[in-house]
Design an enzyme around this catalytic site. Structure first.
Site, short mmCIF file in Angstrom:
data_model
loop_
_atom_site.label_atom_id
_atom_site.label_comp_id
_atom_site.label_asym_id
_atom_site.label_seq_id
_atom_site.Cartn_x
_atom_site.Cartn_y
_atom_site.Cartn_z
N HIS A 132 0.82 -1.22 0.00
CA HIS A 132 0.00 0.00 0.00
C HIS A 132 0.86 1.28 0.00
O HIS A 132 0.50 2.28 0.62
CB HIS A 132 -0.95 0.02 1.20
N TYR A 155 0.93 -4.29 12.03
CA TYR A 155 0.79 -2.86 11.75
C TYR A 155 1.65 -1.99 12.67
O TYR A 155 2.31 -1.07 12.20
CB TYR A 155 -0.69 -2.44 11.77
N ASN A 168 -10.29 -2.86 2.46
CA ASN A 168 -9.98 -2.82 1.03
C ASN A 168 -11.26 -2.58 0.24
O ASN A 168 -12.35 -2.58 0.81
CB ASN A 168 -9.39 -4.16 0.59
N HIS A 188 -3.80 0.91 12.14
CA HIS A 188 -3.58 -0.35 12.86
C HIS A 188 -4.93 -0.91 13.31
O HIS A 188 -5.72 -0.18 13.93
CB HIS A 188 -2.68 -0.07 14.07
FE1 HDD Z 1 -2.51 -4.85 5.42
C1 HDD Z 1 -1.07 -1.80 5.13
C2 HDD Z 1 -5.46 -3.58 4.27
C3 HDD Z 1 -3.83 -8.04 5.30
C4 HDD Z 1 0.23 -6.04 6.91
N1 HDD Z 1 -3.14 -3.06 4.81
C5 HDD Z 1 -2.39 -1.91 4.76
C6 HDD Z 1 -3.19 -0.83 4.28
C7 HDD Z 1 -4.43 -1.33 4.04
C8 HDD Z 1 -4.40 -2.72 4.38
C9 HDD Z 1 -5.63 -0.56 3.54
C10 HDD Z 1 -2.71 0.59 4.05
C11 HDD Z 1 -2.99 1.48 5.21
C12 HDD Z 1 -2.56 2.88 4.89
O1 HDD Z 1 -3.20 3.50 4.03
O2 HDD Z 1 -1.58 3.33 5.47
N2 HDD Z 1 -4.25 -5.66 4.82
C13 HDD Z 1 -5.38 -4.96 4.49
C14 HDD Z 1 -6.49 -5.86 4.39
C15 HDD Z 1 -6.04 -7.12 4.67
C16 HDD Z 1 -4.63 -6.99 4.95
C17 HDD Z 1 -7.93 -5.44 4.06
C18 HDD Z 1 -6.77 -8.42 4.71
C19 HDD Z 1 -7.99 -8.54 5.09
N3 HDD Z 1 -1.89 -6.70 5.96
C20 HDD Z 1 -2.59 -7.88 5.88
C21 HDD Z 1 -1.86 -8.94 6.52
C22 HDD Z 1 -0.70 -8.37 7.00
C23 HDD Z 1 -0.75 -6.97 6.62
C24 HDD Z 1 -2.32 -10.38 6.65
C25 HDD Z 1 0.44 -8.98 7.74
C26 HDD Z 1 0.38 -10.03 8.51
N4 HDD Z 1 -0.71 -4.07 5.85
C27 HDD Z 1 0.26 -4.73 6.53
C28 HDD Z 1 1.44 -3.85 6.89
C29 HDD Z 1 1.00 -2.47 6.31
C30 HDD Z 1 -0.34 -2.78 5.69
C31 HDD Z 1 2.76 -4.40 6.42
C32 HDD Z 1 1.96 -1.75 5.41
C33 HDD Z 1 1.87 -0.28 5.80
C34 HDD Z 1 1.16 -0.28 7.04
O3 HDD Z 1 0.78 -1.55 7.36
O4 HDD Z 1 0.93 0.67 7.74
O5 HDD Z 1 1.58 -3.80 8.26
#
Ligand code: HDD
Length: 717
Positions: free
Chosen positions: A77, A364, A150, A341
């Site tokens: 993202h 997160y 999402n 988060h």
């Molecule tokens: Fe995630 C970012 C949505 C599964 C780990 N995720 C992130 C963002 C969104 C989502 C909208 C961007 C937030 C922003 O605008 O800053 N993610 C989802 C959805 C998931 C999902 C709807 C499944 C239902 N994500 C998911 C899993 C993991 C992560 C299973 C890890 C185990 N996601 C992250 C992250 C991020 C992230 C690596 C990257 C940037 C952030 O968190 O802040 O932690």
């Protein structure tokens, strides 16, 4: 809560941000220590041609800050855009939840919403085929609540331990970092072809939902099943939805690829411009509620993030509205530094044991520590709650708060045990006391094993056009895959969803669908497990359809903010020009006068009109519809411009509404490659001369409301 208090809350966040805003309005240039700078053009040297001195602290401060300007982009993202706004509940929701921000319809809870793509890096195109992030931060009186969702209601995997694998597979391949922001490559499809749990999500990402027309025209979903807890401690399951009031619309794949070249910021710009123009995007918050005792009454598991609850089984109740009404002042300070988060939540809400959700609860905060550089990221203005913060946490990189006093521990006697824990009745958060009783195992529940039925439900629910687009998307994506075995494995999976789908995709790849006999469809099997225990079950035959899954019959919501190009040049018929401009403005569409050159054009009566874009600086893919008014001189000039002819041709190929009056029809004919009759008689092409011309604007407006005329996809001109 009083109106006064309400006003205070919504203004609190703005006031707080205001304290951190810096306006450069006539002040002196200073260093970061506040020293006024006398020469910001030349470094300190030994004579005008001499070597630069290490002593030059002004040079060193400026360059050091510059060298450190970048922070790690989000691992997923990374590319996004955001806006401020507010949320208001329609009716008190006390029966379902005690969350305070869902009680009082007069309260406006401030929100900050960030939309994003997933796979691409920060500088990638908005129009990649991808899932869109839809992350909402509610600054409630009880603390921040982040709904990190999402634009698709399911996910690729069921357990968070597979997330790094999934992301590594979809990201550019590690040897050459190609392709950027695209899933059409071997590693992605290699992973997918042996991970059948992704099949439902694959249907969504191969559909036009993955190439939205605008962030403002996308649905949002919390994906997981969460819990609501009411004042009596009663829990119910809840799925969150965001329903856009502008309807759900997409572009077509060819268009998406062209937009990526013409304006890679298409979605960012669209969000920014509409808010600047006062057309504030709105969504209704919807909830699907399942009573605690009904947890097991479905033929899928509520804890499985690859499943939806069909709206026919549990209707979506719309409980409130979100309005985005202010752009950020500074992209980095707000959009880049915002930290979402799932673990930011308030009393009245809680988690379930969904294994994807559980892993996210770790990821997160961990990612913010890396990205934002330390544990004080909650103090960055965009992340600060409006609720007061008091605890014993201290120090760390870039600490902003100046904690006064001697105690930073709890309990304490010296400071009368302050800050004190809050009872639940005082707003203290207490986790839902769910009974958990089981063996400690690494395993996947058997109830998670039906990977194809809901993929089939999605496919069955699509219109013919949507089905064609899914087939084409799969042909494109798998056509870019070099390893043939991967394509074949995918065909086997697709055949489990629908044999026609698999056959059609196979035809495009020059392959017949291989037999599934003896094929291990799931390679994600633990080393000591029996593969049979992980073999997906075949799709049920009775899945039926769900109307909510198709974008084909959106409610008619008018043409507000739709972008319309009027092609014109000097000599454009003044009356026709005025009539269409007025008609479109009355519907709050956005009009752009597109002409061979910039500056002003003179209409047939000599009136000067500002041109918004030249044919060199824009393209039909950036508009929803095209109008060509009459005026012989104007149309003659346009006919000399290959770009004008292409403009109309492309709009036709992308099935957009096109209208022309009087001589304007000649440009349409020129754009028809000899097939003028076919083009003029196609759906969504509206023309008229003389008295017939009068009806054209109204018909054109109705046509824009239809969005696209898919019957034209088969019309080659
Ligand atoms: Fe995630 C970012 C949505 C599964 C780990 N995720 C992130 C963002 C969104 C989502 C909208 C961007 C937030 C922003 O605008 O800053 N993610 C989802 C959805 C998931 C999902 C709807 C499944 C239902 N994500 C998911 C899993 C993991 C992560 C299973 C890890 C185990 N996601 C992250 C992250 C991020 C992230 C690596 C990257 C940037 C952030 O968190 O802040 O932690």
């Amino acid at each position: 809560m009083s109106t006064e208090q309400n006003r205070t809350n919504t203004n609190d966040k703005l006031d707080e941000l205001e304290q951190n805003r810096e306006y450069s309005t006539g002040e002196f240039l200073t260093t970061n220590q506040g020293l006024r700078v006398n020469d910001d053009q030349n470094s300190l040297k030994t004579g005008p041609r001499g070597a630069t001195l290490l002593e030059d602290f002004i040079l060193r401060e400026k360059i050091t800050h510059f060298d450190h300007e970048r922070i790690p982009e989000r691992i997923v993202h990374a590319r996004g855009a955001a806006a401020h706004g507010y949320f208001q509940v329609y009716e008190p929701q006390a029966g379902l939840t005690k969350a305070k921000f869902l009680q009082d319809p007069s309260v406006k809870t401030p929100v900050f919403v960030r939309f994003s793509t997933v796979a691409g890096s920060r500088g990638s195109s908005d129009l990649a085929r991808d899932v869109r992030g839809f992350a909402v931060k509610f600054y409630t009186e009880e603390g921040n609540f982040d709904l990190v969702g999402n634009n698709m209601p399911v996910f690729f995997i069921q357990d968070s331990i597979k997330f790094p694998d999934f992301v590594h597979a979809v990201k550019p391949e590690p040897n050459n970092e190609i392709p950027q922001a695209a899933s059409a490559h071997d590693t992605f499809w290699d992973f997918i072809s042996i991970t059948p749990e992704s099949m439902h999500m694959i249907m969504w990402v191969m559909s036009d939902r993955a190439i939205p027309r605008s962030y403002r025209m996308m649905e949002g979903f919390g994906v997981h099943t969460f819990r609501f807890i009411n004042g009596e401690g009663k829990s119910s399951f809840v799925k969150f939805h965001w329903k856009p009031l502008l309807g759900v619309h997409s572009v077509v794949w060819d268009e998406a690829q062209l937009i990526s070249g013409r304006d890679p910021d298409f979605h960012r710009r669209d969000l920014w411009d509409s808010i600047e123009g006062g057309a504030y995007p709105e969504w209704e918050l919807g909830v699907q509620i399942v009573a605690e005792e009904d947890e097991h009454k479905f033929d899928f598991d509520l804890l499985d993030a690859t499943k939806i609850i069909p709206e026919e089984l549990v209707p979506v109740q719309r409980i409130g509205k979100m309005v985005l009404n202010r752009n950020p002042d500074n992209y980095f300070a707000e959009t880049e530094q915002v930290a979402f988060h799932l673990g930011h939540l308030v009393p009245g809400l809680d988690f379930t044991n969904d294994p994807l959700l559980q892993g996210r609860l770790f990821s997160y905060t961990d990612t913010q520590l890396k990205r934002l550089g330390g544990p004080n990221f909650h103090e960055i203005p965009i992340n600060r709650p409006i609720a007061p913060v008091h605890n014993g946490q201290r120090d760390g990189h870039m600490r902003q708060t100046i904690n006064v006093g001697r105690t930073s521990y709890s309990p304490n006697g010296i400071n009368a045990d302050s800050p004190a824990q809050a009872k639940e009745s005082e707003g203290g958060f207490a986790s839902y006391a769910e009974r958990i009783d089981g063996h400690k195992v690494r395993a996947r529940s058997k109830s998670f094993r039906d990977h194809y039925s809901q993929a089939k439900l999605f496919w069955n629910s699509q219109s013919d056009t949507e089905k064609t687009h899914i087939v084409k998307a799969l042909r494109f994506e798998l056509g870019k895959v070099a390893v043939e075995e991967i394509r074949e494995r995918m065909l086997i999976h697709l055949a489990q969803v629908d044999t026609t789908l698999a056959t059609l995709v196979g035809e495009g790849l020059g392959l017949t669908v291989p037999s599934a006999q003896g094929v291990q469809l799931n390679k994600g099997v633990p080393a000591d497990a029996n593969p049979a225990d992980y073999q997906p079950t075949t799709a049920r035959t009775d899945v039926g359809q769900s109307a909510a899954l198709s974008m084909a019959n959106p409610p008619k919501v008018g043409i507000k903010t739709r972008q319309v190009a009027i092609l014109a040049a000097d000599g454009v018929d003044n009356t026709e020009f005025d009539v269409i401009k007025q008609a479109l403005s009355a519907e709050e569409a956005v009009i752009a006068i597109v002409a061979p050159r910039l500056g002003k054009l003179k209409t047939s009566t000599g009136e000067a009109v500002k041109i918004d874009a030249s044919l060199q600086t824009t393209a039909s893919v950036l508009f929803d519809a095209v109008y060509v008014p009459g005026g012989q001189t104007s149309v003659n000039s346009l006919l000399q411009e290959a770009d004008a002819v292409r403009f109309v041709h492309e709009a036709f190929m992308h099935c957009k509404p096109i209208a022309a009056t009087a001589e304007g029809v000649d440009l349409l004919k020129a754009a028809a490659n000899g097939g003028a009759e076919k083009l003029l008689s196609s759906e969504g092409v509206i023309t008229g001369e003389g008295t017939n011309a009068e009806a054209v604007p109204q018909k054109f407006i109705e046509a824009i409301g239809e969005h696209r005329f898919w019957s034209r996809e088969k019309t080659l001109v």
